[in-house]
Design an enzyme around this catalytic site. Sequence first.
Site, PDB file in Angstrom:
ATOM      1  N   LYS A 135       0.825  -1.204   0.000  1.00  0.00           N
ATOM      2  CA  LYS A 135       0.000   0.000   0.000  1.00  0.00           C
ATOM      3  C   LYS A 135       0.861   1.256   0.000  1.00  0.00           C
ATOM      4  CE  LYS A 135      -2.558   1.158   3.604  1.00  0.00           C
ATOM      5  NZ  LYS A 135      -3.647   1.146   4.607  1.00  0.00           N
ATOM      6  N   ASP A 153      -7.248   1.074   1.057  1.00  0.00           N
ATOM      7  CA  ASP A 153      -7.438   1.095   2.510  1.00  0.00           C
ATOM      8  C   ASP A 153      -8.911   0.847   2.784  1.00  0.00           C
ATOM      9  OD1 ASP A 153      -8.708   3.421   1.751  1.00  0.00           O
ATOM     10  OD2 ASP A 153      -7.558   4.739   3.076  1.00  0.00           O
TER      11      ASP A 153
END
Length: 231
Positions: A135, A153
Amino acid sequence: MKTTKPTPKAAKRRKVDPELIRQLFERFEQDKPEPKTELNFVNPFTLTVAVALSAQTTDVAVNKATAPLFAIADNPADMLALGEEKLMRMISSIGLYRNKAKNVMEMCRILLAQYDGDIPLNRAALLSLPGVGNKTASVVLNELDIEPAIAVDTHVYRVSHRLGLVDASANTPDKVEAALMKAIPKPWLNRAHHWLILHGRYLCVARKPKCEICIVRDLCPKIGVEFTPLL
């Protein structure tokens, strides 16, 4: 001949509609043509540190901690000179600060030893750095226009399903990311992450989505199904 009834899960599964995706992203683009991260940074190093520090912490909290930090240490050498104890004190207001400080220090050592103090701007090298996961790498590469990427997310995951950008089979962050990268047209890919995260952070919130002021409310598949219908 005996027929098999669809399972409840299969019955709820809907196909992703390319026309819906086009209309959604045209609307996002009209509203905010050049979305940017809300994390404050001054160079690739501070961006990478800020994104790594933001795990399980709000951008507001990270910016508050990094404002004085980056004023005196915006490169690996100066960050190392602070020492781990001082770094911990400076970021102690954010979650998991002890482990994050340790990772930042080790990251700085590697950057100085292997990359002349520069952040390597490719995914494989970024992922080799302490505290940098998929991420974080996606956010850094996308923000710096190196590689279109969508970091998934909780906000992006929620919005992607609510707006019908992915189907029910995309039931993990990695699957959502892969589905979004495939479904979203190229002209919008490098901005899609920001649009989705901002939409989820401020409008399509988890418990009480603000449908009455949502810019895509007339396109949302969930209106009238899970949320209060608009008048």
